[in-house]
Design an enzyme around this catalytic site. Structure first.
Site, short mmCIF file in Angstrom:
data_model
loop_
_atom_site.label_atom_id
_atom_site.label_comp_id
_atom_site.label_asym_id
_atom_site.label_seq_id
_atom_site.Cartn_x
_atom_site.Cartn_y
_atom_site.Cartn_z
N ASP A 148 0.83 -1.20 0.00
CA ASP A 148 0.00 0.00 0.00
C ASP A 148 0.87 1.25 0.00
OD1 ASP A 148 -2.29 1.49 0.05
OD2 ASP A 148 -2.83 1.04 2.13
N ASN B 36 -10.39 -3.09 -6.82
CA ASN B 36 -9.55 -2.12 -7.54
C ASN B 36 -10.08 -1.79 -8.95
OD1 ASN B 36 -6.35 -3.23 -6.16
ND2 ASN B 36 -7.76 -1.63 -5.47
#
Length: 247
Positions: free
Chosen positions: A20, A68
């Protein structure tokens, strides 16, 4: 046991990483998000090589979640372009290093070019015995559990499996990670502290390690910090501290 053997014994057999912070890394430098993803791909190479050097048998990287797809199309296109670049540049090295590539998630839901390249890479690396690299792509932990439940239900409906034979082992054998140990250590970068629908079943007893370091800046030094912290923990699996320590 020698110091080297003791250190090796404390290494996790399976590390899972939620990578991340690529976007924030780029934003902090006034760069487009795609630049952050490219820097993140370099971090992937560095961490895979370091895990292979250390002798970590299993490494799982959360590369693209089923959620996503909500990102801008240009960003998704760039991510999948980087995936093709990564495979084109690294598969030969993986074969040489004995690294087997596996995909967790709905492979059929990926674009044709990436699907084809991934299947080719998995076939080329299938004989790797020294390390398994799992890329979680188009992956969601809940969807994985649904797929496993459907597989079990289909076997029961066909008469090949009795309902009472549905055990934790039977379920685990139908997950994307079938045949692999559960993660001993789960790492998340960028300061966020949540699982984000990642390996929900497998991480029931994983040790969690969070770092504020953004993924593109995560390398061998940061991995060493996580491993040192892990080595100092007492894993209990539901036992008391005294039971876990053998007291």
């Amino acid at each position: 046991m020698s110091g080297a053997q003791e250190s090796a014994a404390k290494l996790p057999a399976h590390i899972a990483i939620i990578m991340d912070g690529n976007g924030r890394w780029a934003q902090a430098r006034g760069l487009p998000r795609t630049a952050g993803h490219r820097a993140g791909a370099d971090a992937v190479r560095a961490v895979v090589r370091e895990c292979r050097r250390l002798g970590i048998p299993h490494l799982t990287l959360y590369a693209f979640s089923s959620e996503n797809w909500n990102r801008p199309k240009t960003e998704i296109s760039a991510l999948f372009g980087l995936l093709l670049e990564f495979l084109g540049a690294e598969v030969a090295t993986m074969v040489e290093q004995g690294i087997r590539l596996q995909v967790l998630g709905d492979l059929d839901g990926l674009p044709l070019a990436q699907r084809t390249a991934l299947r080719h890479a998995m076939n080329r690396t299938a004989d790797g015995k020294d390390m398994t690299l799992n890329l979680a792509l188009n992956y969601g932990g809940r969807a994985e559990l649904v797929r496993a439940a459907r597989a079990l239900a289909a076997e029961v409906a066909a008469g090949g499996l009795a309902p009472e034979a549905i055990t934790e082992t039977a379920l685990a054998d139908r997950l994307d990670t079938a045949g692999q140990p559960d993660p001993d250590l789960l790492i998340r970068t960028s300061g966020e502290q949540r699982l984000s629908n990642f390996l929900l079943y497998q991480c029931a007893y994983s040790e969690l390690w969070f770092t504020p370091v953004l993924w593109p800046d995560f390398g061998a030094e940061e991995l060493a910090k996580a491993l040192n912290d892990y080595a100092g923990r007492s894993r209990r699996f539901g036992k008391t501290r005294e039971q876990a320590d053998g007291c």
